[in-house]
Design an enzyme around this catalytic site. Structure first.
Site, PDB file in Angstrom:
ATOM      1  N   SER A 104       0.803  -1.271  -0.037  1.00  8.68           N
ATOM      2  CA  SER A 104      -0.098  -0.162  -0.037  1.00  8.68           C
ATOM      3  C   SER A 104       1.013   1.425   0.092  1.00  8.68           C
ATOM      4  CB  SER A 104      -1.053  -0.026   1.322  1.00  8.68           C
ATOM      5  OG  SER A 104      -0.221   0.366   2.313  1.00  8.68           O
ATOM      6  N   LYS A 113       0.398   4.841   6.991  1.00  9.20           N
ATOM      7  CA  LYS A 113      -0.220   5.453   5.934  1.00  9.20           C
ATOM      8  C   LYS A 113       0.292   7.168   6.193  1.00  9.20           C
ATOM      9  CE  LYS A 113      -2.734   2.449   3.967  1.00  9.20           C
ATOM     10  NZ  LYS A 113      -2.456   1.269   4.603  1.00  9.20           N
TER      11      LYS A 113
END
Length: 219
Positions: free
Chosen positions: A139, A177
């Site tokens: 990701s 993230k």
């Protein structure tokens, strides 16, 4: 115009980056240039930075990137596999607690491990408590963070917009993230165009640390 020693150091750093994507330590620079102390290396590095031949990457303690070479004045070719942490020009090594894989579904505080990871102190930069996590998944690949890398994290409970953080969602799942605040929500952005951002009410997200370094092993 560079001095002979400045030119030698610049080419030595560039050659090492081209060969493996990692620049030499200050000790290796000292030996390569036959200098008596690392203070001489510091002066040469500062001179090259002032003349805009190299730069130290932000938030990556003593990480070096070659911007251009004196022969042509053009930008230097990037290493074939450049990582977010290009170099650690510091010989001190510390042992960080190595917890499980990021996004393993457990709060960091609950992770118990007797494993450690040997890390050059220069990769950490800021002072404070740190820990390491093994990255799982793709990701964040567009930020140069690959599956199997080791994320070096400074413990903290706040972060600025745009920083890469370890965020705990609903006290259950930890994820790595980009942190954004958007229209009263917390947005956790991946660095992979195949994934979409995650949006949560602020009370559902708790920052547990921010990324300060990355370690990659090549087999």
């Amino acid at each position: 115009m560079l001095t002979r020693k400045q030119h030698e150091l610049l080419m030595f750093i560039n050659d090492r980056l081209q060969a493996g994507g990692v620049s030499p330590s200050f000790e290796e620079m000292k030996e390569a240039l036959d200098l008596k102390s690392k203070s001489g290396v510091h002066r040469l590095v500062n001179a090259l930075e002032e003349r805009q031949f190299i730069r130290r990457l932000a938030n990556r303690a003593r990480a070096l990137e070659v911007l251009r070479l004196p022969e042509t004045g053009t930008a230097a070719k990037a290493p074939a596999r450049q990582t977010p942490i290009i170099a650690a020009a510091n010989d001190d090594v510390i042992e960080l607690p190595l917890h499980g894989k990021i996004a393993a579904g457990m709060p960091i505080e609950a992770m118990q491990s007797d494993r450690t990871l040997s890390v050059p102190a220069a990769l950490l930069g800021a002072s404070g408590d740190h820990f390491a996590l093994e990255v799982s998944g793709d990701s964040m690949i567009e930020a140069g963070i690959l599956d199997g890398d080791y994320a070096l994290v400074q413990k903290c409970d706040t972060a600025r917009d745009g920083e890469i953080v370890v965020a705990l969602v609903d006290e259950d799942e930890a994820t790595l993230k980009y942190l954004r605040r958007d229209k009263g929500e917390i947005r956790l952005d991946p660095a992979n165009s195949a994934y979409t951002a995650q949006r949560y009410a602020p009370n559902r997200v708790r920052v547990q640390g921010k990324l300060v370094g990355l370690l990659r092993r090549y087999n």
